[in-house]
Design a protein around this motif. Structure first.
Motif, mmCIF file in Angstrom:
data_model
loop_
_atom_site.group_PDB
_atom_site.id
_atom_site.type_symbol
_atom_site.label_atom_id
_atom_site.label_comp_id
_atom_site.label_asym_id
_atom_site.label_seq_id
_atom_site.Cartn_x
_atom_site.Cartn_y
_atom_site.Cartn_z
ATOM 1 N N LYS A 605 0.832 -1.206 0.000
ATOM 2 C CA LYS A 605 0.000 0.000 0.000
ATOM 3 C C LYS A 605 0.866 1.255 0.000
ATOM 4 N N LYS A 606 0.182 2.386 0.021
ATOM 5 C CA LYS A 606 0.859 3.681 -0.055
ATOM 6 C C LYS A 606 1.994 3.795 0.977
ATOM 7 N N GLY A 607 3.170 4.124 0.481
ATOM 8 C CA GLY A 607 4.300 4.367 1.382
ATOM 9 C C GLY A 607 4.815 3.132 2.103
ATOM 10 N N ALA A 608 4.327 1.961 1.780
ATOM 11 C CA ALA A 608 4.777 0.742 2.464
ATOM 12 C C ALA A 608 5.949 0.122 1.708
ATOM 13 N N ARG A 609 6.606 -0.828 2.372
ATOM 14 C CA ARG A 609 7.728 -1.486 1.727
ATOM 15 C C ARG A 609 7.698 -2.967 2.057
ATOM 16 N N CYS A 610 7.978 -3.776 1.068
ATOM 17 C CA CYS A 610 7.998 -5.219 1.293
ATOM 18 C C CYS A 610 9.190 -5.827 0.574
ATOM 19 N N ARG A 611 9.894 -6.684 1.279
ATOM 20 C CA ARG A 611 10.961 -7.449 0.634
ATOM 21 C C ARG A 611 10.604 -8.925 0.738
ATOM 22 N N TYR A 612 10.737 -9.648 -0.365
ATOM 23 C CA TYR A 612 10.396 -11.073 -0.379
ATOM 24 C C TYR A 612 11.620 -11.839 -0.874
ATOM 25 N N THR A 613 12.175 -12.660 -0.019
ATOM 26 C CA THR A 613 13.391 -13.388 -0.370
ATOM 27 C C THR A 613 13.093 -14.878 -0.507
ATOM 28 N N THR A 614 13.548 -15.458 -1.577
ATOM 29 C CA THR A 614 13.374 -16.901 -1.799
ATOM 30 C C THR A 614 14.716 -17.524 -2.135
ATOM 31 N N ILE A 615 14.997 -18.644 -1.534
ATOM 32 C CA ILE A 615 16.092 -19.472 -2.043
ATOM 33 C C ILE A 615 15.495 -20.839 -2.274
ATOM 34 N N GLU A 797 22.520 -9.466 -0.336
ATOM 35 C CA GLU A 797 21.162 -9.069 0.025
ATOM 36 C C GLU A 797 20.427 -10.168 0.792
ATOM 37 N N LEU A 798 21.033 -11.321 0.929
ATOM 38 C CA LEU A 798 20.345 -12.442 1.569
ATOM 39 C C LEU A 798 20.578 -12.436 3.072
ATOM 40 N N PRO A 799 19.615 -12.984 3.818
ATOM 41 C CA PRO A 799 19.885 -13.200 5.239
ATOM 42 C C PRO A 799 21.105 -14.107 5.379
ATOM 43 N N LEU A 800 21.847 -13.901 6.444
ATOM 44 C CA LEU A 800 23.145 -14.546 6.564
ATOM 45 C C LEU A 800 23.106 -16.063 6.439
ATOM 46 N N GLU A 801 22.151 -16.690 7.109
ATOM 47 C CA GLU A 801 22.175 -18.153 7.075
ATOM 48 C C GLU A 801 21.936 -18.677 5.663
ATOM 49 N N TYR A 802 21.207 -17.896 4.862
ATOM 50 C CA TYR A 802 21.002 -18.304 3.480
ATOM 51 C C TYR A 802 22.251 -18.074 2.652
ATOM 52 N N LEU A 806 24.037 -20.924 0.667
ATOM 53 C CA LEU A 806 24.226 -20.745 -0.762
ATOM 54 C C LEU A 806 25.686 -20.990 -1.147
ATOM 55 N N ASN A 807 26.568 -20.431 -0.327
ATOM 56 C CA ASN A 807 27.989 -20.648 -0.532
ATOM 57 C C ASN A 807 28.334 -22.127 -0.564
ATOM 58 N N ARG A 808 27.785 -22.849 0.401
ATOM 59 C CA ARG A 808 28.061 -24.272 0.511
ATOM 60 C C ARG A 808 27.524 -25.009 -0.721
ATOM 61 N N LEU A 809 26.319 -24.648 -1.139
ATOM 62 C CA LEU A 809 25.714 -25.321 -2.281
ATOM 63 C C LEU A 809 26.518 -25.069 -3.547
#
Lengths: 819, 265
Positions: A605-615, A797-802, A806-809
């Protein structure tokens, strides 16, 4: 097993789990109605599903992207309700995390912040207090089924509004059969400062394949939602540990029949109804269950018999020469007989250790008799060894070892009744050493990877000391050494170390009960009793250079109805179950019924912010076809961070519909395609209002025969003035056969706009490789490092555990592909 | 470390570049290899480090008596060979810290076996000090960087990306300090450095020699100016793929005065 459908998966190790409900295969109105009624849904949702089914049936398969021709919609279970309900869980950060902060180069300030977050993650109580805090703020975070029950009005007014069923064939399919997913509502002005996370299991036969997610971020609010399909908190099989088969992931390494590590190409799971064979070797703990046709590596007793008549009720005698020279072969589990010899490979070990013989011995004593804790009042680290007071020689040895290793005073503290003596030392060094290599707690002690990689000769001091401490010697016809432990892991590990030394140890389980130690009454948990004959002449187990031949004592047939698992392992196509070699399945690896067709709708909505992260790291037989769309109103910001590693085919283009003036959309897309994979990914930006802005950054890596495609759409309508748009797509191609394509589309109807577009394709240069190798990195390490650098703009930009995962993969993918 | 090169003949893309080089470098010695452009100096450096672009046609490379002709560059690095590149490459997105950490962690796992025995003797069976802790390593690296007048954020920067010529060279020396190799080959480390930069690098090399007295150094250079700051045990002159003259430091000053022409055979 003639009653099995021909397509059903034939071989597999079983996991006992019961499902409450499972729909029949294939899709019709009946199935959809059944799903809806199972869930007790309102009429409007049932009607929506049925309508969507009609649309699905009419829509053609998309022909412009990846090859979807082998999807067979009649061969899919559309709904399985497990006993275990959906779980969204905080994942504890791994221990190495502080090191990792350095490794991925996070700035100091940010690190401190993250460290704070870590502490919060680690405590479940804290998690609950957060949940409470959110609730007090009016934040709703639950699964979609619950949302439909508890907040039907909100769900009804948003469901399908940004992605109607008619949008595409897979959106229609999802609308008809959806199940699970997340629902989030953030009220005006509320900023949720910690990412909300949900994990979907990789397990393809499980629920969550048609999940539906709906996120509404009200005016001025903020939320970061993380969707992972990495298993939470599970151990990984590295050859030093044993894990449940259902937790093994593609690209893990498991030990194969020749005792070396083989890479898992795919994890397969099917539902199975029929008989399972339970095979018990002389060591009852090592018994295992298989479907009747699963091939097991054995020497058939009939092939190695002596030419002599049987005596009494005895089994026919075997000819030792014949047995030891026999070449084992694969036999279906259903054809095995009591007396056949299972193959128990000796696991190859090589490594060198930084541990001295004395340290190893002391660690052995620690396993048997030690404990470590921090003194509550003194705040001093303590390692303590408890022995019986009459064990004078042992007391002296342990005391000397401690003193030599720590250089500190050792205190002898006698028990109240003088039967026991504790040797106590205040030493952080020793505590760290013990924790690092042995863990703590009677039931949870576990040996480190370093120790589990040791050869017998090197590890022997530890095992010897362990048996001296926890063990006893007794004679039962022959000399036997026995020890018991409450740690199941430890029992397995000691069995393995002994196997390297040429000793086949049996493990029997003694059920927990009340017991007495040194006069005190205690309640024992399950005990794992290890015993072996030190003179190596166990009459029933034969040893050859690379493996043991262990006779089967008992075979049972059990009824079973539930999922079974199998691994597809690289050459030599086998893996170990409870220590014994079994073969990969021989059925086709890529079945058509692993389909993940999710829908994610977001309203900013107006002035809102959303971040959606997928791995996503689905197993390599999954078609991953997901529709994701966000509607962004005035001055709102939507950020998609989308990482695609697993699956056979992915088609996913997160999109932002910028409908309000000043709205902004950002899409970061990352794709890694290994052999046999096609990642068709990218993003869509729809500029539908003036002063909107947006950016798409895509990074893709293709390895082996992998293929990546960037597919992007930028659309600017007439009168959407002053739009700023930037698109950048970079591809890295590792091998000659790897492929990368770019399909950018721009539809621009307004002149007063700024658009930038950059694209690059690069290969890893010989010079880069030589440079890093001249620093001591192997070719694989060098390649991994370069690849990790290439995708770094997205990883950061990813949360650390991801990021860590990711590095490991990526390192594992490179190991398989390079060199 | 002892390096022995015997009758080394090397070609690249069918063209013979080294035409029979002989060189013996003893432990702790400093050798300077000079020569005009195209004489094969850089090729020699690359061949010792194992660059797969070059093929050894004949001759032997031995390290402490072990033939290394067939070893890949990473294996040579693990033996303790280090090449400071004339034109170091960029690795976008990977920090200086990460490259060096990866390099040192490899080195440790290799040497731990040999060092174990020594360490156990030295420490009387005491626990080895927890080596390789990340923050300690970072601290060391920051100190090395400071000694080379590289800013503290240098180690967080993307490897060689956007570095000035001087920063690239000092970054090579930074790696040398962190890895403490047993045989250091510096390929034109002095080119592209101003006088101050040259002094810094020379000081760092001298300090390295003092801290690692058994490590040998081969300086490959076009000019003799670095020899104002570093004392060489031997000076060799290469021309057309061969070492044509060897001598002491004096040889370098002769070349400085008269140019390479006076040697032309």
């Amino acid at each position: 097993m003639s009653n099995l459908p021909a397509t059903d998966y034939k071989y597999g190790f079983s996991k006992p789990e019961n499902y409450v409900f499972k729909s029949k295969k294939g899709l019709d109105v009946g199935v959809v109605e059944e799903i809806s009624s199972m869930k007790g849904e309102p009429v409007w949702m049932r009607d929506l599903r049925i309508k969507a089914l009609g649309i699905f049936e009419k829509k053609k398969m998309p022909s412009w992207g990846a090859d979807l021709s082998s999807i067979n919609f009649d061969d899919i279970y559309y709904y399985i309700k497990p006993t275990d309900n959906q779980k969204s869980d905080w994942r504890d950060l791994p221990k190495e995390i502080k090191d990792t902060y350095d490794a991925i180069g996070i700035p100091e300030a940010e690190r401190n912040l993250l460290a704070g977050v870590t502490a919060q993650y680690e405590s479940e109580a804290v998690y609950h207090s957060f949940q409470k805090k959110w609730e007090d703020m009016g934040v709703i975070f639950c699964d979609m089924d619950t949302a439909l029950r508890k907040y039907p009005d909100i769900v009804r007014s948003y469901f399908g509004r940004s992605i109607p069923a008619a949008d595409n064939k897979f959106a229609a399919l999802n609308s008809a059969v959806w199940s699970g997913g997340s629902f989030i509502y953030v009220p005006p002005g509320v900023k949720v400062d910690i990412p909300l996370q949900a994990y979907f299991r990789i397990n393809a036969a499980n629920m969550g394949q048609f999940e539906r997610t709906l996120i509404i971020v009200d005016e001025g609010a903020y939320v970061h939602y993380v969707e992972g399909c990495l298993p939470a908190g599970e151990q990984v099989s590295l050859g030093d540990k044993w894990v449940n088969i259902e937790s093994v992931k593609p690209k893990d390494f498991v030990i194969t029949e020749n005792g070396e590590a083989g890479k898992v190409k795919a994890v397969m799971t099917r539902n199975y109804k029929g008989k399972l064979v339970k095979i018990s070797p002389i060591s009852t703990y090592n018994s295992f269950r298989l479907t009747t046709e699963h091939p097991v590596l054995v020497v058939k007793r009939g092939d190695v018999l002596k030419k002599r008549k049987p005596r009494g009720g005895w089994l026919l005698e075997t000819d030792t020469k014949l047995l030891e020279n026999a070449v084992p072969g694969y036999v279906p589990a259903g054809k095995l007989e009591v007396g056949d010899f299972l193959v128990f490979p000796k696991i190859k070990a090589s490594a060198i250790t930084s541990l001295s013989e004395k340290e190893l011995r002391l660690l052995g004593w620690y396993l048997a008799e030690g404990s470590t804790y921090v003194h509550k009042k003194l705040k001093m680290p303590i390692v303590s060894f408890s022995l019986a007071s009459y064990e004078k020689r042992r007391l002296d040895e342990v005391e000397n070892l401690i003193r030599e290793i720590t250089g500190k005073n050792v205190y002898r503290i006698a028990d109240k009744n003088k039967r026991g003596v504790s040797l106590v030392v205040y030493s952080q060094k020793l505590r760290d050493l013990c924790l690092m290599h042995c863990g703590k707690g009677a039931r949870t002690k576990i040996l480190s990877q370093e120790i589990m990689s040791l050869e017998w000769d090197v590890a022997k001091p530890l095992v010897d000391a362990y048996f001296e401490g926890d063990g006893s010697v007794y004679e039962k016809g022959r000399l036997m050494i026995r020890a018991s432990t409450a740690s199941e892991h430890l029992a397995r590990q000691i069995q393995e170390l002994l196997a390297r030394g040429g000793y086949y140890a049996c493990i029997n389980v003694r059920k927990g009960s009340a017991d007495k130690i040194l006069g005190r009454s205690i309640v024992r948990g399950d005990q794992y009793v290890l015993y072996y004959a030190p003179n190596k002449k166990w009459s029933e187990v034969r040893t050859t250079r690379d493996y043991y031949l262990v006779p089967i004592k008992k075979i049972e047939l059990l009824d079973y109805d539930g999922p079974v698992f199998n691994l597809d392992v690289d050459a030599p196509n086998s893996y170990l179950v409870r220590g014994f070699a079994v073969h990969n399945c021989t059925a086709p690896v890529y079945s058509t019924d692993s389909l993940h067709a999710a829908v994610v709708e977001i309203f900013v909505k107006k002035g809102a912010r959303c971040r959606y992260t997928t791995i996503q790291n689905w197993s390599n037989n999954v078609y991953n076809l997901v529709t994701k769309r966000a509607f962004v109103e005035e001055d709102g910001v939507m950020e998609w961070v989308d990482g695609n590693l697993g699956s056979k085919i992915t088609m996913k283009y997160p999109s932002c519909y910028l409908v309000g003036r000043g709205a902004r959309g950002e899409i970061l897309s990352l794709a890694l395609a290994g052999s046999g994979q096609h990642q068709d990914a990218g993003g869509k930006l729809m500029f539908l209002a003036p002063d909107t802005s947006g950016e798409i950054i895509s990074k893709s890596v293709s390895v082996g025969t992998g293929r990546t495609s960037y597919r992007g759409l930028v659309k600017i309508i007439k009168n959407a003035e002053r739009v700023k748009c930037n698109v950048r797509c970079d591809a890295l191609v590792i091998d000659e056969q790897s492929r990368s394509d770019t399909y950018p589309t721009m539809e621009v109807a307004e002149d007063n706009v700024q658009i930038g577009h950059e694209a690059s394709v690069s290969r890893i240069g010989e010079e880069q490789l030589f440079y890093l190798m001249s620093r001591g990195l192997s070719e694989v390490e060098a390649t991994s490092l370069i690849v990790n650098g290439f995708i770094e703009p997205i990883v950061k930009e990813l949360p650390l555990e991801y990021a860590v995962e990711l590095n490991r993969l990526i390192n594992m993918s490179m190991e398989g592909a390079v060199g | 470390m002892n390096l022995q090169i015997k009758n080394l003949k090397v070609k690249a893309q069918e063209k013979e570049i080294l035409k029979g080089v002989d060189l013996v470098v003893g432990a702790g010695q400093v050798h300077v290899v000079m020569g005009p452009n195209g004489s094969g100096k850089s090729t020699l450096a690359n061949v010792i480090a194992g660059n797969p672009m070059y093929t050894i046609v004949d001759g032997r490379l031995t390290i402490d008596g072990k033939n290394i002709n067939k070893l890949t560059p990473d294996k040579r690095a693990k033996l303790g060979i280090f090449l400071g590149f004339q034109n170091p490459i960029e690795i976008p997105g990977v920090s200086v810290f990460n490259v060096i950490r990866k390099a040192t962690s490899n080195k440790q796992s290799f040497s731990s076996n040999k060092q174990k025995a020594i360490r156990n003797k030295k420490t009387n069976g005491q626990l080895p000090v927890a080596s390789g802790s990340v923050s300690a390593f970072r601290q060391d690296l920051l100190e090395y960087a400071a000694s080379l007048k590289l800013s503290p954020d240098h180690i967080s920067r993307s490897f060689n990306e956007g570095f000035s010529g001087g920063e690239k060279k000092r970054n090579e020396i930074l790696q040398m300090l962190a890895l403490s190799p047993k045989l250091v080959i510096l390929d034109e480390i002095d080119s592209g450095l101003d006088v101050d930069g040259l002094k810094l690098v020379a000081q760092a090399i001298k300090k390295f020699s003092t801290l690692n007295p058994k490590s040998s150094i081969i300086l490959i250079t076009h000019y003799a100016r670095i020899l104002k700051y570093i004392k060489a045990d031997f000076v060799h002159v290469m021309a057309d793929g061969k070492i044509v003259k060897s001598g002491k430091q004096k040889l370098a000053s002769e070349i400085e005065e008269k140019g390479y022409q006076f040697l032309s055979v």
